[in-house]
Design an enzyme around this catalytic site. Sequence first.
Site, PDB file in Angstrom:
ATOM      1  N   PRO A  23       0.840  -1.204   0.000  1.00 34.37           N
ATOM      2  CA  PRO A  23       0.000   0.000   0.000  1.00 34.37           C
ATOM      3  C   PRO A  23       0.872   1.249   0.000  1.00 34.37           C
ATOM      4  O   PRO A  23       1.919   1.282   0.632  1.00 34.37           O
ATOM      5  CB  PRO A  23      -0.796  -0.110   1.306  1.00 34.37           C
ATOM      6  N   LYS A  24       0.417   2.262  -0.729  1.00 35.68           N
ATOM      7  CA  LYS A  24       1.120   3.552  -0.770  1.00 35.68           C
ATOM      8  C   LYS A  24       0.444   4.500   0.217  1.00 35.68           C
ATOM      9  O   LYS A  24      -0.672   4.959  -0.030  1.00 35.68           O
ATOM     10  CB  LYS A  24       1.098   4.139  -2.181  1.00 35.68           C
TER      11      LYS A  24
END
Length: 299
Positions: A23-24
């Site tokens: 995930p960013k």
Amino acid sequence: MITVALADPVTTLPRAPGLAYEPKFDGHRLVVVRTVEDVVLQARSGRIVTAAFPDLAAAARQLPAGTVLDGEVVVWHEGRTDFALVQRRAAATAARAAVLAQSLPASYAAFDVLELAGLDLRARPYERRRALLVDLLLPLGPPLQPVPMTTDPELAETWYETLPASGIEGLVVKRLDQPYPAGRRGWRKLRHTNVRDAAVVGYTGSPRRPVALVLVLPVGDETPLVSSPLSAALRAEVAAAVARATGARVTTGATGATVTAIGLGEVPFRPLDPPLTAEVRHTSARHPPPEVLRLRTDL
């Protein structure tokens, strides 16, 4: 200065054997350096920001000397990461930072370990660095935490679709066999479509107190647009970037051009050459004005 890895944007989720998905997080890029003597926190630009995050510096003193981490500093609020609160933390004076560390504690989402106990790991494959990162941070616990990771593209796609409500802005994709690509765009990032990088070709207001940015978006007819008003933290960041870009020589003077702003008609602005880069959120080319999330040249 630690040179960090970068990512190229993609428009679809890469799918191939040997890929990892993370995930960013919607925060500020931060390198944690644990020296023999103390802790140094470095922004992507190379600026030292240790004083702004005394809570993270204190937590990082638990790391072995000679450790360097790459990751994102975030602030959680009401179940999601809040980028505006990260900006508030980053812009605080040293005295104010101690107060904010209590009311708005920061978390560190680590996604790579570059050195461990003095050993440079950047040439080792990501898969091995990831294992060392997890082994290092899991016993310590918050606020230092490894980001989630999966090699399952279906789970990654689920993250992409469901996690934005928690403040996750997309995915970063890496090869399991890949060394750390310092200074290169060796990773890939899939962001939600309303967040893009834009060229900052000018600003309204004065060099010391900019009000909004004049942007050229990577879509449409390349007509410059005026952003929504900048937050106090972004005004300070833009003023510092303008001072660096001009060698701190420009403090007064006439604006150099005009641009059409939504609802305001022709607005004078000061051009920037070469332009800066900013991350912006927008829903269409014209309405509403683009919202500036951060400068890409700094934190």
